[in-house]
Design a protein around this motif. Sequence first.
Motif, PDB file in Angstrom:
ATOM      1  N   VAL A  10       0.858  -1.185   0.000  1.00  0.00           N
ATOM      2  CA  VAL A  10       0.000   0.000   0.000  1.00  0.00           C
ATOM      3  C   VAL A  10       0.893   1.232   0.000  1.00  0.00           C
ATOM      4  O   VAL A  10       1.763   1.377   0.859  1.00  0.00           O
ATOM      5  CB  VAL A  10      -0.926   0.020   1.237  1.00  0.00           C
ATOM      6  CG1 VAL A  10      -1.789   1.283   1.220  1.00  0.00           C
ATOM      7  CG2 VAL A  10      -1.797  -1.228   1.272  1.00  0.00           C
ATOM      8  N   VAL A  11       0.683   2.113  -0.974  1.00  0.00           N
ATOM      9  CA  VAL A  11       1.482   3.341  -1.090  1.00  0.00           C
ATOM     10  C   VAL A  11       0.650   4.510  -0.592  1.00  0.00           C
ATOM     11  O   VAL A  11      -0.360   4.874  -1.196  1.00  0.00           O
ATOM     12  CB  VAL A  11       1.927   3.576  -2.546  1.00  0.00           C
ATOM     13  CG1 VAL A  11       2.756   4.862  -2.649  1.00  0.00           C
ATOM     14  CG2 VAL A  11       2.720   2.378  -3.066  1.00  0.00           C
ATOM     15  N   ILE A 151      -1.410  -1.099  -4.193  1.00  0.00           N
ATOM     16  CA  ILE A 151      -2.549  -0.175  -4.101  1.00  0.00           C
ATOM     17  C   ILE A 151      -2.003   1.238  -3.941  1.00  0.00           C
ATOM     18  O   ILE A 151      -1.310   1.533  -2.968  1.00  0.00           O
ATOM     19  CB  ILE A 151      -3.461  -0.520  -2.905  1.00  0.00           C
ATOM     20  CG1 ILE A 151      -3.939  -1.967  -2.992  1.00  0.00           C
ATOM     21  CG2 ILE A 151      -4.658   0.435  -2.853  1.00  0.00           C
ATOM     22  CD1 ILE A 151      -4.706  -2.449  -1.767  1.00  0.00           C
ATOM     23  N   LEU A 152      -2.285   2.101  -4.914  1.00  0.00           N
ATOM     24  CA  LEU A 152      -1.843   3.493  -4.851  1.00  0.00           C
ATOM     25  C   LEU A 152      -2.919   4.343  -4.180  1.00  0.00           C
ATOM     26  O   LEU A 152      -4.046   4.427  -4.660  1.00  0.00           O
ATOM     27  CB  LEU A 152      -1.556   4.036  -6.248  1.00  0.00           C
ATOM     28  CG  LEU A 152      -0.391   3.416  -7.018  1.00  0.00           C
ATOM     29  CD1 LEU A 152      -0.208   4.129  -8.360  1.00  0.00           C
ATOM     30  CD2 LEU A 152       0.917   3.467  -6.219  1.00  0.00           C
ATOM     31  N   THR A 153      -2.557   4.984  -3.056  1.00  0.00           N
ATOM     32  CA  THR A 153      -3.476   5.870  -2.347  1.00  0.00           C
ATOM     33  C   THR A 153      -2.747   7.181  -2.072  1.00  0.00           C
ATOM     34  O   THR A 153      -2.512   7.555  -0.924  1.00  0.00           O
ATOM     35  CB  THR A 153      -3.952   5.236  -1.020  1.00  0.00           C
ATOM     36  OG1 THR A 153      -2.860   5.182  -0.091  1.00  0.00           O
ATOM     37  CG2 THR A 153      -4.473   3.826  -1.231  1.00  0.00           C
ATOM     38  N   ASN A 154      -2.395   7.897  -3.130  1.00  0.00           N
ATOM     39  CA  ASN A 154      -1.479   9.042  -3.013  1.00  0.00           C
ATOM     40  C   ASN A 154      -2.128  10.350  -2.592  1.00  0.00           C
ATOM     41  O   ASN A 154      -1.437  11.353  -2.418  1.00  0.00           O
ATOM     42  CB  ASN A 154      -0.759   9.247  -4.354  1.00  0.00           C
ATOM     43  CG  ASN A 154       0.008   8.006  -4.780  1.00  0.00           C
ATOM     44  OD1 ASN A 154      -0.584   7.081  -5.343  1.00  0.00           O
ATOM     45  ND2 ASN A 154       1.285   7.963  -4.482  1.00  0.00           N
ATOM     46  N   ILE A 369      -6.789   9.898  -5.799  1.00  0.00           N
ATOM     47  CA  ILE A 369      -6.178   9.583  -7.086  1.00  0.00           C
ATOM     48  C   ILE A 369      -7.269   9.238  -8.110  1.00  0.00           C
ATOM     49  O   ILE A 369      -7.075   9.367  -9.318  1.00  0.00           O
ATOM     50  CB  ILE A 369      -5.166   8.413  -6.944  1.00  0.00           C
ATOM     51  CG1 ILE A 369      -4.288   8.272  -8.201  1.00  0.00           C
ATOM     52  CG2 ILE A 369      -5.860   7.108  -6.629  1.00  0.00           C
ATOM     53  CD1 ILE A 369      -3.155   7.273  -8.046  1.00  0.00           C
ATOM     54  N   ASN A 370      -8.455   8.842  -7.615  1.00  0.00           N
ATOM     55  CA  ASN A 370      -9.592   8.514  -8.488  1.00  0.00           C
ATOM     56  C   ASN A 370     -10.543   9.677  -8.698  1.00  0.00           C
ATOM     57  O   ASN A 370     -11.610   9.516  -9.294  1.00  0.00           O
ATOM     58  CB  ASN A 370     -10.386   7.334  -7.909  1.00  0.00           C
ATOM     59  CG  ASN A 370      -9.629   6.028  -8.033  1.00  0.00           C
ATOM     60  OD1 ASN A 370      -8.746   5.894  -8.869  1.00  0.00           O
ATOM     61  ND2 ASN A 370      -9.956   5.074  -7.186  1.00  0.00           N
ATOM     62  N   GLY A 371     -10.192  10.854  -8.170  1.00  0.00           N
ATOM     63  CA  GLY A 371     -11.027  12.021  -8.400  1.00  0.00           C
ATOM     64  C   GLY A 371     -12.078  12.267  -7.347  1.00  0.00           C
ATOM     65  O   GLY A 371     -12.999  13.059  -7.564  1.00  0.00           O
ATOM     66  N   ALA A 385     -10.417  -1.832  -2.436  1.00  0.00           N
ATOM     67  CA  ALA A 385      -9.240  -2.190  -3.233  1.00  0.00           C
ATOM     68  C   ALA A 385      -8.453  -3.305  -2.553  1.00  0.00           C
ATOM     69  O   ALA A 385      -8.001  -4.257  -3.206  1.00  0.00           O
ATOM     70  CB  ALA A 385      -8.357  -0.959  -3.438  1.00  0.00           C
ATOM     71  N   ALA A 386      -8.296  -3.195  -1.230  1.00  0.00           N
ATOM     72  CA  ALA A 386      -7.533  -4.213  -0.491  1.00  0.00           C
ATOM     73  C   ALA A 386      -8.243  -5.558  -0.496  1.00  0.00           C
ATOM     74  O   ALA A 386      -7.612  -6.615  -0.669  1.00  0.00           O
ATOM     75  CB  ALA A 386      -7.312  -3.738   0.942  1.00  0.00           C
ATOM     76  N   ILE A 387      -9.562  -5.526  -0.301  1.00  0.00           N
ATOM     77  CA  ILE A 387     -10.334  -6.774  -0.339  1.00  0.00           C
ATOM     78  C   ILE A 387     -10.118  -7.474  -1.680  1.00  0.00           C
ATOM     79  O   ILE A 387      -9.839  -8.681  -1.736  1.00  0.00           O
ATOM     80  CB  ILE A 387     -11.835  -6.492  -0.121  1.00  0.00           C
ATOM     81  CG1 ILE A 387     -12.102  -6.086   1.333  1.00  0.00           C
ATOM     82  CG2 ILE A 387     -12.676  -7.714  -0.503  1.00  0.00           C
ATOM     83  CD1 ILE A 387     -13.511  -5.568   1.572  1.00  0.00           C
ATOM     84  N   ASN A 388     -10.223  -6.714  -2.764  1.00  0.00           N
ATOM     85  CA  ASN A 388     -10.111  -7.318  -4.094  1.00  0.00           C
ATOM     86  C   ASN A 388      -8.686  -7.716  -4.449  1.00  0.00           C
ATOM     87  O   ASN A 388      -8.479  -8.714  -5.150  1.00  0.00           O
ATOM     88  CB  ASN A 388     -10.713  -6.382  -5.139  1.00  0.00           C
ATOM     89  CG  ASN A 388     -12.229  -6.467  -5.160  1.00  0.00           C
ATOM     90  OD1 ASN A 388     -12.790  -7.535  -5.385  1.00  0.00           O
ATOM     91  ND2 ASN A 388     -12.896  -5.351  -4.875  1.00  0.00           N
ATOM     92  N   ALA A 389      -7.703  -6.967  -3.954  1.00  0.00           N
ATOM     93  CA  ALA A 389      -6.309  -7.364  -4.171  1.00  0.00           C
ATOM     94  C   ALA A 389      -6.048  -8.699  -3.489  1.00  0.00           C
ATOM     95  O   ALA A 389      -5.443  -9.617  -4.082  1.00  0.00           O
ATOM     96  CB  ALA A 389      -5.373  -6.288  -3.637  1.00  0.00           C
ATOM     97  N   HIS A 390      -6.498  -8.831  -2.249  1.00  0.00           N
ATOM     98  CA  HIS A 390      -6.301 -10.090  -1.510  1.00  0.00           C
ATOM     99  C   HIS A 390      -7.012 -11.244  -2.212  1.00  0.00           C
ATOM    100  O   HIS A 390      -6.443 -12.333  -2.373  1.00  0.00           O
ATOM    101  CB  HIS A 390      -6.835  -9.946  -0.081  1.00  0.00           C
ATOM    102  CG  HIS A 390      -6.878 -11.240   0.679  1.00  0.00           C
ATOM    103  ND1 HIS A 390      -5.791 -11.734   1.368  1.00  0.00           N
ATOM    104  CD2 HIS A 390      -7.878 -12.172   0.821  1.00  0.00           C
ATOM    105  CE1 HIS A 390      -6.120 -12.897   1.912  1.00  0.00           C
ATOM    106  NE2 HIS A 390      -7.375 -13.182   1.598  1.00  0.00           N
TER     107      HIS A 390
END
Length: 622
Positions: A10-11, A151-154, A369-371, A385-390
């Motif tokens: 996670v960033v 996961i980019l959360t900038n 980052i998604n607006g 995002a984390a649920i789906n990445a896992h």
Amino acid sequence: MFGEEYDVIVVGGGHAGAEATAAAANMGSKTLLVTMNLQTIGQMSCNPAMGGIAKGQIVREIDALGGYSGIITDKSAIQFKMLNKSKGPAMWSPRAQSDRMRFAEEWRLALERTPNVDFYQEMVNGLLIEDDKVVGVRTSLGLEIKGKSVILTNGTFLNGLIHIGEKQFGGGRAGEKAATGITEQLTQLGFESGRMKTGTPPRVDGRSLDYSKMIVQPGDEKPEKFSYSDTPILKTQRECHMTHTSKLVHDLLREGFDRSPMFNGRIKSIGPRYCPSIEDKINRFSDKDSHQMFIEPEGWDTVEVYVNGFSTSLPEDVQFKALRSVKGFEKVKFFRPGYAIEYDYFPPTQLKHTLETKLIDNLYFAGQINGTTGYEEAASQGLMAAINAHLKINEKEPFILKRDEAYIGVLIDDLITKGTEEPYRMFTSRAEYRTLLRQDNADLRLTPKGYEIGLAKKHRMEKMEDKLSKSKSFVEFFKQTSVLPEEINPILNEIESSPIRQSDKMFKLFSRPKVTMDHMLTLEPVTKFVKENNLNNEVLEQTEVQVKYSGYIAKEKVNADKLQRLESVKIPPNFDYKKLNSLSFEAREKLTAIQPVTISQASRISGVTPSDISVLLVYLGR
């Protein structure tokens, strides 16, 4: 330093990043949180509050799924309000003022106590990509950290540029540098990027304010909380206050408009429509001589105060002069001026409903980052995002919430199918099934789903089942139990409702608009049932909603089921819309770009007409 491969990297450590880290780790993924400053995990960059209209529902949904935002808010709250109580329950929205420092501290401690979480402080300025798949990140020191997903959360940090009057300087927020490198790499990979703007008001010294000239804004007499778990309820609360701008204040602010980056062309990006700066309000609503300002304490012990309603990027001398002309601010001292910030974002139509990017496998975007704008919107995206990445790296089915299941589902569907050209903020009006998506039933809607995917723990599921069982039995009690005229008529006369002449079922009388649970609790059989079954306030609230709004809820469920039929009509992956000449040119263009998964999603894309949907249905044999 990093010999092992992480499951999820996670960033960014803001609301999206913190929630993503917790969710991935709690589901069993070996997770690394990389952030530029470990001291600002969970930082409230703008106002010290969580929840609000529709946003409160999102926090409840995050909690119901097994996320942390509701728990952290309850532990750090200094005031609680249930907004819109004068309206129907679909509009009720919880909001809490938070202690800013304790909120961030609670997030840091919660993550440190979560197994499977590692931390690293440094800027990530690049992604490791192999065969259109992300395999890790590269830091500013040149370290390469391998990961199965990223996961980019900038937030506002990607090429962030801060504006105060005619001065501008790089930064992700006040006192912190901007992040560079990621936007440039992603655009080279074929991503479309854009710029957005947001702003924040001055922070001032509360000791310099005269609260006697302001209107007190207390919390609720009986405060509730966000989390469905056993978090504390506030016993004491801090007051907020309200004051107003004036014609004099507006005239003083106008004197600096020629030096405003909003009006002199320095800021070219679009800011949040529903949270405008004070100069934007004066310009857009020139007929108004006054605007509300809410004076919000930043915590239990600090004297720092947040001036809600006075967001600005005007020169600091103009801010100071104008603010000193506000009633109660005559001797105000600044902690720091307000500012605007421009930053990079990536139009979210480039994502799947899982928040994975379409161009690069196992790369996810979440938050600003998604607006989007808002802590709550960001946190919910981080969680999803984390649920789906896992789930993906463990070769399991994706987790997607539909529009009739959660505000989170509405948020993500809006972003993916419609995109956004201005910071997206959630409202109850964006949800067509808001009677189903109430704050009181988020646990009933989502805890079973969170439990099924391994995020919500067993004790949450048991608590939800107990609430459901007790509320159902209480509703049944009202349906089965009759009341005599002499018992209920005094209540009906008091609220000017028609008295009854013969005994009638409690359910029917409770369904009347002015009859409340408090009224019913004055009846001896009701009080006895509540005591014998040990019913708490959550059960009482849920029962009242089910009794009074059962017809509306049933009708909306029928409408949602109709929509579900279109949701079940799948569109083949990489479908070639260009071969369907009967589609409008705009529909072909939009459908090709967004690649909806179902007919229902296709119908919500702006520019796709009902006739275009008919063409698709005919082609798909429906």
